[in-house]
Design a protein around this motif. Structure first.
Motif, PDB file in Angstrom:
ATOM      1  N   ASP A 173      13.467  45.435  73.078  1.00  7.78           N
ATOM      2  CA  ASP A 173      12.984  44.114  73.531  1.00  7.78           C
ATOM      3  C   ASP A 173      11.552  44.174  74.046  1.00  7.78           C
ATOM      4  O   ASP A 173      11.227  43.629  75.089  1.00  7.78           O
ATOM      5  CB  ASP A 173      13.906  43.546  74.616  1.00  7.78           C
ATOM      6  CG  ASP A 173      15.296  43.294  74.085  1.00  7.78           C
ATOM      7  OD1 ASP A 173      15.410  42.867  72.919  1.00  7.78           O
ATOM      8  OD2 ASP A 173      16.268  43.523  74.821  1.00  7.78           O
ATOM      9  N   LYS A 174      10.688  44.828  73.302  1.00  8.39           N
ATOM     10  CA  LYS A 174       9.296  44.971  73.723  1.00  8.39           C
ATOM     11  C   LYS A 174       8.371  44.232  72.782  1.00  8.39           C
ATOM     12  O   LYS A 174       8.791  43.522  71.893  1.00  8.39           O
ATOM     13  CB  LYS A 174       8.921  46.456  73.824  1.00  8.39           C
ATOM     14  CG  LYS A 174       9.753  47.230  74.805  1.00  8.39           C
ATOM     15  CD  LYS A 174       9.522  46.789  76.225  1.00  8.39           C
ATOM     16  CE  LYS A 174      10.391  47.620  77.165  1.00  8.39           C
ATOM     17  NZ  LYS A 174      10.136  47.403  78.538  1.00  8.39           N
ATOM     18  N   SER A 175       7.058  44.481  72.937  1.00 12.08           N
ATOM     19  CA  SER A 175       6.085  43.604  72.290  1.00 12.08           C
ATOM     20  C   SER A 175       5.386  44.153  71.053  1.00 12.08           C
ATOM     21  O   SER A 175       4.597  43.450  70.449  1.00 12.08           O
ATOM     22  CB  SER A 175       5.013  43.224  73.310  1.00 12.08           C
ATOM     23  OG  SER A 175       4.335  44.377  73.742  1.00 12.08           O
ATOM     24  N   ILE A 176       5.641  45.391  70.656  1.00  4.34           N
ATOM     25  CA  ILE A 176       4.963  45.924  69.477  1.00  4.34           C
ATOM     26  C   ILE A 176       5.839  45.660  68.257  1.00  4.34           C
ATOM     27  O   ILE A 176       7.039  45.932  68.264  1.00  4.34           O
ATOM     28  CB  ILE A 176       4.692  47.436  69.625  1.00  4.34           C
ATOM     29  CG1 ILE A 176       3.777  47.698  70.826  1.00  4.34           C
ATOM     30  CG2 ILE A 176       4.043  47.988  68.359  1.00  4.34           C
ATOM     31  CD1 ILE A 176       3.562  49.162  71.130  1.00  4.34           C
ATOM     32  N   SER A 177       5.236  45.139  67.202  1.00  8.46           N
ATOM     33  CA  SER A 177       5.979  44.851  65.976  1.00  8.46           C
ATOM     34  C   SER A 177       6.608  46.119  65.415  1.00  8.46           C
ATOM     35  O   SER A 177       6.028  47.199  65.495  1.00  8.46           O
ATOM     36  CB  SER A 177       5.041  44.237  64.928  1.00  8.46           C
ATOM     37  OG  SER A 177       5.706  44.099  63.699  1.00  8.46           O
ATOM     38  N   ASP A 178       7.795  45.960  64.847  1.00  8.49           N
ATOM     39  CA  ASP A 178       8.453  47.097  64.204  1.00  8.49           C
ATOM     40  C   ASP A 178       7.795  47.436  62.870  1.00  8.49           C
ATOM     41  O   ASP A 178       8.014  48.509  62.317  1.00  8.49           O
ATOM     42  CB  ASP A 178       9.934  46.794  63.967  1.00  8.49           C
ATOM     43  CG  ASP A 178      10.711  46.730  65.277  1.00  8.49           C
ATOM     44  OD1 ASP A 178      10.192  47.188  66.310  1.00  8.49           O
ATOM     45  OD2 ASP A 178      11.838  46.203  65.257  1.00  8.49           O
ATOM     46  N   ALA A 179       6.999  46.526  62.345  1.00  9.62           N
ATOM     47  CA  ALA A 179       6.339  46.746  61.056  1.00  9.62           C
ATOM     48  C   ALA A 179       5.017  47.483  61.252  1.00  9.62           C
ATOM     49  O   ALA A 179       4.231  47.147  62.132  1.00  9.62           O
ATOM     50  CB  ALA A 179       6.082  45.417  60.359  1.00  9.62           C
ATOM     51  N   ILE A 180       4.819  48.502  60.445  1.00 12.27           N
ATOM     52  CA  ILE A 180       3.525  49.181  60.360  1.00 12.27           C
ATOM     53  C   ILE A 180       3.011  48.911  58.953  1.00 12.27           C
ATOM     54  O   ILE A 180       3.721  49.126  57.973  1.00 12.27           O
ATOM     55  CB  ILE A 180       3.634  50.704  60.559  1.00 12.27           C
ATOM     56  CG1 ILE A 180       4.229  51.048  61.920  1.00 12.27           C
ATOM     57  CG2 ILE A 180       2.257  51.360  60.401  1.00 12.27           C
ATOM     58  CD1 ILE A 180       4.493  52.539  62.096  1.00 12.27           C
ATOM     59  N   GLY A 181       1.781  48.423  58.861  1.00 12.15           N
ATOM     60  CA  GLY A 181       1.179  48.153  57.566  1.00 12.15           C
ATOM     61  C   GLY A 181       0.326  49.313  57.105  1.00 12.15           C
ATOM     62  O   GLY A 181      -0.261  50.037  57.921  1.00 12.15           O
ATOM     63  N   PHE A 182       0.277  49.494  55.795  1.00 15.06           N
ATOM     64  CA  PHE A 182      -0.549  50.537  55.200  1.00 15.06           C
ATOM     65  C   PHE A 182      -1.340  49.960  54.042  1.00 15.06           C
ATOM     66  O   PHE A 182      -0.796  49.200  53.232  1.00 15.06           O
ATOM     67  CB  PHE A 182       0.316  51.695  54.678  1.00 15.06           C
ATOM     68  CG  PHE A 182       1.064  52.417  55.759  1.00 15.06           C
ATOM     69  CD1 PHE A 182       0.451  53.393  56.520  1.00 15.06           C
ATOM     70  CD2 PHE A 182       2.388  52.097  56.008  1.00 15.06           C
ATOM     71  CE1 PHE A 182       1.136  54.046  57.515  1.00 15.06           C
ATOM     72  CE2 PHE A 182       3.094  52.752  57.014  1.00 15.06           C
ATOM     73  CZ  PHE A 182       2.469  53.724  57.766  1.00 15.06           C
ATOM     74  N   GLU A 183      -2.608  50.301  53.976  1.00 18.26           N
ATOM     75  CA  GLU A 183      -3.466  49.987  52.828  1.00 18.26           C
ATOM     76  C   GLU A 183      -3.938  51.329  52.285  1.00 18.26           C
ATOM     77  O   GLU A 183      -4.583  52.084  53.011  1.00 18.26           O
ATOM     78  CB  GLU A 183      -4.642  49.112  53.246  1.00 18.26           C
ATOM     79  CG  GLU A 183      -4.203  47.743  53.748  1.00 18.26           C
ATOM     80  CD  GLU A 183      -5.363  46.895  54.250  1.00 18.26           C
ATOM     81  OE1 GLU A 183      -6.538  47.334  54.200  1.00 18.26           O
ATOM     82  OE2 GLU A 183      -5.080  45.781  54.727  1.00 18.26           O
ATOM     83  N   VAL A 184      -3.586  51.616  51.036  1.00 17.99           N
ATOM     84  CA  VAL A 184      -3.819  52.956  50.489  1.00 17.99           C
ATOM     85  C   VAL A 184      -4.706  52.872  49.255  1.00 17.99           C
ATOM     86  O   VAL A 184      -4.516  52.014  48.390  1.00 17.99           O
ATOM     87  CB  VAL A 184      -2.467  53.615  50.101  1.00 17.99           C
ATOM     88  CG1 VAL A 184      -2.693  55.032  49.583  1.00 17.99           C
ATOM     89  CG2 VAL A 184      -1.505  53.625  51.284  1.00 17.99           C
ATOM     90  N   VAL A 185      -5.694  53.771  49.207  1.00 17.42           N
ATOM     91  CA  VAL A 185      -6.566  53.935  48.036  1.00 17.42           C
ATOM     92  C   VAL A 185      -6.440  55.382  47.606  1.00 17.42           C
ATOM     93  O   VAL A 185      -6.712  56.301  48.392  1.00 17.42           O
ATOM     94  CB  VAL A 185      -8.037  53.601  48.367  1.00 17.42           C
ATOM     95  CG1 VAL A 185      -8.921  53.867  47.162  1.00 17.42           C
ATOM     96  CG2 VAL A 185      -8.174  52.171  48.851  1.00 17.42           C
ATOM     97  N   LEU A 186      -6.006  55.607  46.365  1.00 18.34           N
ATOM     98  CA  LEU A 186      -5.869  56.947  45.811  1.00 18.34           C
ATOM     99  C   LEU A 186      -6.866  57.123  44.669  1.00 18.34           C
ATOM    100  O   LEU A 186      -6.826  56.375  43.703  1.00 18.34           O
ATOM    101  CB  LEU A 186      -4.458  57.168  45.287  1.00 18.34           C
ATOM    102  CG  LEU A 186      -3.365  57.148  46.362  1.00 18.34           C
ATOM    103  CD1 LEU A 186      -2.004  56.997  45.728  1.00 18.34           C
ATOM    104  CD2 LEU A 186      -3.427  58.404  47.185  1.00 18.34           C
TER     105      LEU A 186
END
Length: 189
Positions: A173-186
């Motif tokens: 019940d806290k304030s940081i989103s459970d989602a982590i986003g990634f933008e990847v360039v290979l």
């Protein structure tokens, strides 16, 4: 005569098998990058930064990518959005703690491509196993290939709690989103 025909069939089969093997295509770890984005749940803001690849390669059969494996150096986490070096160091050290990525015990993460479904010759959906903190979960994401640049790009999000990253999560019940986003360039070597 029969032995010559048999020899010809074996030779043709051997040639077709050797050309149908997967070929590794190494990535350039100096120019490839992972950007991470963490946000707050109920108000605007968050943090972003980068993580480096340690090594990686795609597997190619014919003209298509069929798989790959990439190692991520978790010790290389950087913060880009904070102004002072002290604040950046504080956030990075916290991300390396056991309640986030536990980098002392898990210096690497891995992404192993398990399947590729092509929508066009440059757009695809990839299925992969992502290993973070010793936990493996399947993910899928869309990717685009630029053959001229020898580059693949993708953006995706994961639910960090599936990998045991529970600090200030919705599980608590806290304030940081459970989602982590990634933008990847290979980029290929």
């Amino acid at each position: 005569m029969k032995s010559r025909i048999l020899l010809l069939i074996i030779t043709i089969c051997s040639l077709s098998l050797s050309t149908a093997q997967e070929q590794p295509l190494k990535i350039n770890t100096n120019t490839s990058q992972i950007k991470w984005i963490g946000e707050y749940t109920f108000y605007f803001g968050g943090h972003d930064g980068t993580i480096d690849f340690k090594d990686g390669h795609f597997l190619k059969m014919g003209d298509v990518i069929t798989g790959g494996e990439f190692t991520i150096d978790m010790t290389s986490i950087k913060c880009l959005d904070l102004e002072s070096q002290e604040a950046k160091d504080g956030l990075v050290n916290h991300l390396k703690d056991p309640d986030f990525f536990d980098v002392a015990n898990h210096k690497e993460a891995k992404l192993i491509i398990t399947g590729v479904k092509y929508h066009t010759n440059t757009e695809m959906e990839m299925r992969a196993d992502l290993i973070i903190k010793g936990n493996t979960n399947p993910i899928k994401f869309k990717a685009k290939v630029d053959f001229e640049k020898e580059q693949m790009t993708t953006r995706f999000k994961i639910d960090r709690t599936l990998w045991g990253i529970n600090y200030n999560s919705s599980l608590q019940d806290k304030s940081i989103s459970d989602a982590i986003g990634f933008e990847v360039v290979l980029n290929l070597e």
